[in-house]
Design a protein around this motif. Structure first.
Motif, short mmCIF file in Angstrom:
data_model
loop_
_atom_site.label_atom_id
_atom_site.label_comp_id
_atom_site.label_asym_id
_atom_site.label_seq_id
_atom_site.Cartn_x
_atom_site.Cartn_y
_atom_site.Cartn_z
N GLU A 78 -6.71 -1.44 3.21
CA GLU A 78 -6.11 -2.59 3.87
C GLU A 78 -4.60 -2.40 3.95
N TYR A 79 -4.07 -2.59 5.17
CA TYR A 79 -2.63 -2.59 5.40
C TYR A 79 -2.17 -4.05 5.33
N THR A 80 -1.10 -4.29 4.57
CA THR A 80 -0.61 -5.66 4.45
C THR A 80 0.91 -5.70 4.56
N GLN A 81 1.39 -6.88 4.90
CA GLN A 81 2.82 -7.18 4.84
C GLN A 81 2.93 -8.58 4.26
N ASN A 82 3.71 -8.73 3.22
CA ASN A 82 3.85 -10.01 2.52
C ASN A 82 2.48 -10.60 2.16
N HIS A 83 1.59 -9.76 1.69
CA HIS A 83 0.26 -10.14 1.22
C HIS A 83 -0.66 -10.66 2.33
N ARG A 84 -0.31 -10.38 3.59
CA ARG A 84 -1.17 -10.75 4.72
C ARG A 84 -1.67 -9.47 5.37
N LEU A 117 10.55 2.61 5.33
CA LEU A 117 9.21 2.15 5.72
C LEU A 117 8.45 1.60 4.52
N ASN A 118 8.78 2.08 3.33
CA ASN A 118 8.12 1.58 2.12
C ASN A 118 8.24 0.07 2.00
N GLU A 119 9.34 -0.48 2.50
CA GLU A 119 9.57 -1.91 2.39
C GLU A 119 8.90 -2.70 3.50
N LEU A 120 8.46 -2.02 4.55
CA LEU A 120 7.88 -2.73 5.69
C LEU A 120 6.43 -3.15 5.48
N PHE A 121 5.63 -2.27 4.89
CA PHE A 121 4.21 -2.59 4.75
C PHE A 121 3.67 -1.98 3.47
N ASN A 122 2.50 -2.45 3.09
CA ASN A 122 1.81 -1.96 1.91
C ASN A 122 0.40 -1.52 2.32
N GLU A 135 -5.61 1.51 -5.70
CA GLU A 135 -4.31 2.22 -5.62
C GLU A 135 -3.50 1.59 -4.51
N ASP A 136 -2.22 1.32 -4.81
CA ASP A 136 -1.31 0.73 -3.84
C ASP A 136 -0.25 1.71 -3.41
N PHE A 137 0.10 1.64 -2.13
CA PHE A 137 1.27 2.34 -1.62
C PHE A 137 2.37 1.28 -1.61
N ASN A 138 3.25 1.35 -2.55
CA ASN A 138 4.38 0.41 -2.77
C ASN A 138 4.18 -0.27 -4.07
#
Length: 178
Positions: free
Chosen positions: A88-94, A155-160, A175-178
């Motif tokens: 799952e790709y997320t930004q701000n937990h969405r 880019l690390n700060e843009l999405f997870n 496992e998380d990226f970020n």
């Protein structure tokens, strides 16, 4: 004589009981060891590079274009296979659709998504297998967010990205990226 027989019988039962307990302890140790021998461990890696191209315009001027390349890789560094359950790709937990997100956030006409891999549920990553999750490139001059120059490390700060996976023993890992 009967006391000796009782003592011998009791000693035999005690030794048998101790042997059974040691056998069960050893069986548990072997189970844990064999489970550890097939434990997966997924790790994210990023590759980014800049490539300069020189060309000559019709007027004879030298034109320098810089292209930025980015790859997000997932590697199984564990000892056993990883059974993918969800990526799952997320930004701000969405949850986000990464291709649309990149088009919107990077706002570049030169954005070229070369690879976008979505591993399906129950897909298996073998030991030391590497999968490209995301691969894109963009012309350097266009690569901006809010009119600020950006490098790929930001880019690390843009999405997870979160990957949920399990071992062959049905143990669940994340496992998380970020």
């Amino acid at each position: 004589m009967p006391k000796q027989k009782n003592l011998i019988s009791f000693t035999a039962i005690l030794i048998s009981g101790a042997t059974l307990i040691l056998f069960l302890v050893q069986l548990r140790i072997q189970y844990n060891e064999s489970r550890l021998l097939v434990t997966p461990k997924l790790k994210f890696h990023q590759n980014y590079k800049t490539e300069k191209n020189l060309s000559i315009s019709p007027l004879g001027d030298t034109i320098v274009t810089k292209k930025l390349y980015y790859k997000l890789l997932l590697t199984n560094k564990g000892l056993g296979p990883a059974i993918i359950k969800q990526i799952e790709y997320t930004q701000n937990h969405r949850s986000i659709e990464i291709d649309k997100f990149l088009l919107e956030k990077l706002a570049c006409t030169s954005l070229q998504i070369n690879r976008l891999t979505s591993l399906g549920e129950d897909e298996i990553l073998s030991k030391n297998e590497v999968v490209e999750l995301l691969d894109f490139s963009v012309l350097h001059d266009e690569f901006s967010i809010s009119k600020k120059k950006l490098d790929f490390e930001m880019l690390n700060e843009l999405f997870n990205v979160e990957v949920q996976y399990e071992s062959i023993y049905k143990e669940i890992f994340s496992e998380d990226f970020n």
